[in-house]
Design an enzyme around this catalytic site. Structure first.
Site, mmCIF file in Angstrom:
data_model
loop_
_atom_site.group_PDB
_atom_site.id
_atom_site.type_symbol
_atom_site.label_atom_id
_atom_site.label_comp_id
_atom_site.label_asym_id
_atom_site.label_seq_id
_atom_site.Cartn_x
_atom_site.Cartn_y
_atom_site.Cartn_z
ATOM 1 N N HIS A 32 0.799 -1.223 0.000
ATOM 2 C CA HIS A 32 0.000 0.000 0.000
ATOM 3 C C HIS A 32 0.833 1.275 0.000
ATOM 4 C CE1 HIS A 32 -4.468 0.969 1.071
ATOM 5 N NE2 HIS A 32 -4.034 1.683 0.062
ATOM 6 N N ASP B 222 -9.886 -0.434 3.655
ATOM 7 C CA ASP B 222 -8.756 -1.084 4.315
ATOM 8 C C ASP B 222 -9.145 -1.542 5.717
ATOM 9 O OD1 ASP B 222 -6.115 -1.716 5.241
ATOM 10 O OD2 ASP B 222 -5.273 -0.140 3.987
ATOM 11 N N HIS C 214 -6.908 -1.464 7.945
ATOM 12 C CA HIS C 214 -6.006 -0.653 8.747
ATOM 13 C C HIS C 214 -6.157 0.818 8.373
ATOM 14 C CE1 HIS C 214 -4.282 -4.688 7.997
ATOM 15 N NE2 HIS C 214 -4.008 -4.642 9.285
ATOM 16 N N ASP D 19 -3.384 2.950 8.115
ATOM 17 C CA ASP D 19 -2.181 3.395 7.399
ATOM 18 C C ASP D 19 -1.872 4.843 7.736
ATOM 19 O OD1 ASP D 19 -2.179 0.868 6.371
ATOM 20 O OD2 ASP D 19 -2.867 1.428 4.383
ATOM 21 N N HIS E 116 4.195 0.893 4.429
ATOM 22 C CA HIS E 116 2.840 0.737 3.907
ATOM 23 C C HIS E 116 1.800 1.101 4.960
ATOM 24 C CE1 HIS E 116 1.856 -3.738 5.158
ATOM 25 N NE2 HIS E 116 2.443 -3.088 6.137
#
Length: 297
Positions: A97, A120, A122, A124, A137
């Protein structure tokens, strides 16, 4: 639609081998052919070159492979900007990512008022000082929003960056403490699996689309396959149980297509080494097909 596929076989941001083969897995699952059956003109632009350094670099494990990731993202930025200058739709194939930082920067060169939907498990949204792994990422959205190491933040160039008030995360279920703080500090709309369970995917996507459409020139979709539950997408580097179903993912993509506002997209984190019979690569192709107009009826 005229679509350009751009492979970014990067695994440095995840620090885990296998995801560099994601672009090949997606191509093998017949992405180009499926989009052409929808009537699109599709051109494969090949892959961005990614080099593997002998070690993490001068920042060590807190910012692994920083300089090479920044170089790759700058190349992606330039390639995406060139694709958009031709009036084409850039579709990035990952790869981890971290590549989305370059994609968003390239799109911002043409659409400075850009909305972002980050699909996602997550956030990030880590920085070096909050990341438990040092994997970039997990820092890419933060950098795209202007938070993080200057080498990453500067990739978009000058003050050009994504707007937190026009950014929505969909499907989050694994957030680090520093990410939660940044979500509150920047006012990012984060729709967790709790929200999807409680409100339903339709309502969540209506709200996410409203956020990313408010005063924007278009929407960039960054589609991480770990947003789906591992039952539906086992071939990802950081699976988290309790994710979206395959059908919920399709509904999200169908609703995005109906807006007519999506101007670019990435599909990332497909790791065929961890997959079964390219199930995740095929899921990625199915979701992208829905995003670009495939319907049940």
């Amino acid at each position: 639609m005229n679509i350009s596929l751009l492979g970014v076989p990067i695994d440095l941001g995840a620090d885990r081998r296998g995801v560099d083969m994601g672009p090949s897995a997606i191509r093998i699952a017949q992405l180009k052919e499926r989009l052409e059956r929808l009537g699109h003109e599709v051109r494969d632009e090949g892959d961005v070159e990614v080099r593997r350094p002998p070690d993490y670099g001068e920042y060590g494990p807190s910012l692994k492979y920083l300089k090479e990731i920044a170089r790759v993202c700058k190349t992606v930025r330039r390639r995406v900007a060139d694709i958009m200058a031709e009036g084409r739709f850039p579709l990035g194939l990952g790869g981890d990512h971290s590549l989305a930082l370059g994609s968003i920067a390239g799109v911002l060169a043409h659409n400075p008022r850009l909305g972002v939907i980050w699909f996602d498990a997550h956030g990030d949204l880590n920085r070096a000082e909050t990341s438990p792994t040092g994997n970039i990422h997990g820092m890419s959205l933060a950098a795209a929003l202007g938070v993080g190491h200057p080498l990453l933040v500067s990739i978009a160039g000058g003050r050009r960056r994504a707007d937190p008030s026009r950014t929505a995360i969909v499907g989050a279920r694994s957030l680090d403490p520093g990410e939660k703080e940044l979500i509150r500090e920047l006012g990012i709309r984060a729709f967790t699996m709790h929200d999807i369970d409680r409100l339903g995917m339709g309502r969540v996507m209506e709200e996410a689309i409203a956020v990313a459409s408010d005063g924007t020139d278009g929407i960039h979709l960054s589609l991480d396959l770990d947003g789906l539950d591992p039952e539906h997408a086992p071939g990802v580097g950081t699976p988290v149980v309790g994710g979206m179903t395959y059908r919920e993912g399709h509904l999200a993509m169908e609703m995005l297509h109906e807006t007519g506002r999506v101007v670019s997209a990435d599909v990332v984190e497909v790791n065929p080494i961890l997959d079964a019979m390219n199930k995740t690569g095929k899921a990625a192709v199915g979701l992208v097909a829905s995003l670009l107009g495939e319907k049940i009826l």
